[in-house]
Design an enzyme around this catalytic site. Structure first.
Site, PDB file in Angstrom:
ATOM      1  CG  ASN A   9      35.886  32.982  47.554  1.00 24.59           C
ATOM      2  OD1 ASN A   9      36.845  32.842  48.324  1.00 24.59           O
ATOM      3  ND2 ASN A   9      36.008  32.956  46.232  1.00 24.59           N
ATOM      4  CE  LYS A  11      36.802  36.311  44.876  1.00 23.19           C
ATOM      5  NZ  LYS A  11      36.737  36.744  43.510  1.00 23.19           N
ATOM      6  CG  HIS A  96      37.184  30.666  42.625  1.00 19.14           C
ATOM      7  ND1 HIS A  96      37.748  31.626  41.814  1.00 19.14           N
ATOM      8  CD2 HIS A  96      36.085  31.226  43.178  1.00 19.14           C
ATOM      9  CE1 HIS A  96      37.017  32.724  41.891  1.00 19.14           C
ATOM     10  NE2 HIS A  96      36.001  32.518  42.713  1.00 19.14           N
ATOM     11  CD  GLU A  98      39.371  34.913  41.857  1.00 18.71           C
ATOM     12  OE1 GLU A  98      39.656  34.595  43.027  1.00 18.71           O
ATOM     13  OE2 GLU A  98      38.504  35.764  41.588  1.00 18.71           O
ATOM     14  CD  GLU A 168      31.938  31.760  41.660  1.00 18.95           C
ATOM     15  OE1 GLU A 168      31.470  32.519  42.505  1.00 18.95           O
ATOM     16  OE2 GLU A 168      33.142  31.499  41.585  1.00 18.95           O
ATOM     17  N   GLY A 174      33.860  39.753  40.088  1.00 24.29           N
ATOM     18  CA  GLY A 174      34.597  40.946  40.491  1.00 24.29           C
ATOM     19  C   GLY A 174      34.578  42.061  39.454  1.00 24.29           C
ATOM     20  CB  SER A 214      29.056  41.224  40.019  1.00 24.12           C
ATOM     21  OG  SER A 214      30.414  41.377  39.622  1.00 24.12           O
ATOM     22  N   GLY A 235      31.799  36.949  46.558  1.00 25.69           N
ATOM     23  CA  GLY A 235      33.175  37.397  46.785  1.00 25.69           C
ATOM     24  C   GLY A 235      33.187  38.736  47.510  1.00 25.69           C
TER      25      GLY A 235
END
Ligand code: PEP
Length: 252
Positions: A9, A11, A96, A98, A168, A174, A214, A235
């Site tokens: 991903n 991003k 997701h 985010e 996730e 992250g 992570s 990510g």
């Protein structure tokens, strides 16, 4: 046997030139490998058509990171599932954390996105996961179950078979903090049992459930060694070929 997948991903990283260069390098690197898992890269919309023009999708499949919750029309700035599919992409990430957090995507919006993506024959990587406060309150199972019920559990079994789940934990995305392999296995097993309650054991056994948060070359072998973890949604570590390949190699 359910499919093992490592999906990147990207991003909101990489301009067009850098993204094309990364995808080319990945293509060249992986085409000489004997891969033991499916590999997907999910990129910003602007990269899709350019990357689709050279990517060998027998080796690396292409996906988007989002799509609109509307089919077409006066929605300035949006990109529909049909537009995504027309680039040559086959996957889309939906839900997701985010997007849930920063763009206020509700279960109803996500349900509509999933419906429109499936209508275009896109495979959906549907993300679920709890926040740190929810985990500390011991509510992680309740949260992921509600996320499944809110957006994908009204699908027919035939359509649900086109969904890949990505668990996730928001506190691991992250942050450098990974769920331990045992923590991840425990909740993946719970997610699979919830799918079995809704769709039966056979569908549950065939559902690919990825771990994201992570994940790196160093921790991927332990995570992927667990029976209910079928790969990763990656990510940061998907932005460099050596890092991403290190995770793909965890399946060797
Ligand atoms: C993600 O956002 O999907 C993700 C897993 O990010 P990272 O690997 O950087 O934690």
């Amino acid at each position: 046997m359910r499919r093992k997948i490592v999906a990147g991903n990207w991003k909101m990283n990489m301009n067009l030139q850098d993204g094309v260069a990364l995808a080319k390098e990945l293509n060249e690197t992986l085409k000489v490998e004997k891969l033991r898992c499916g590999v997907v890269i999910c990129t910003p919309f602007i990269h899709l058509a350019s990357i689709a023009s050279f990517l060998d999708q027998e080796i690396i499949e292409l996906g988007a990171e989002n799509c609109a919750d509307k089919e077409s029309g006066a929605y300035t700035g949006e990109v529909s599932a049909e537009m995504v599919r027309s680039t040559g992409a086959h996957y889309v990430i939906i839900g997701h954390s985010e997007r849930r957090e920063y763009y206020h995507e509700t279960p109803e919006i996500l349900k509509e996105k999933v419906r429109l993506a499936l209508k275009q024959d896109l495979k959906v990587i549907f993300c679920i996961g709890e926040s740190l406060a929810e985990r500390e309150a011991g509510r992680q199972n309740e949260v992921v179950k509600a996320e499944l019920e809110g957006s994908v559990f009204d699908l027919t079994a035939e359509d649900f078979a086109k969904i890949i789940i990505a668990y996730e934990p928001i506190w691991a995305i992250g942050t450098g903090k990974t769920a331990t392999a045992d923590q991840a296995q425990e909740i993946h097993a719970y997610i699979r049992s919830t799918i079995a309650d809704r769709y039966g054991k056979k569908v549950a056994e065939e559902t690919t459930i990825l771990y994201g948060g992570s994940c790196k070359a160093g921790n991927a072998p332990e995570l992927f060694g667990k029976p209910d973890i079928d790969g990763g949604l990656i990510g940061g570590a998907s932005l460099k070929v050596a890092d991403f390949k290190g995770i793909i190699d965890a399946w060797k």
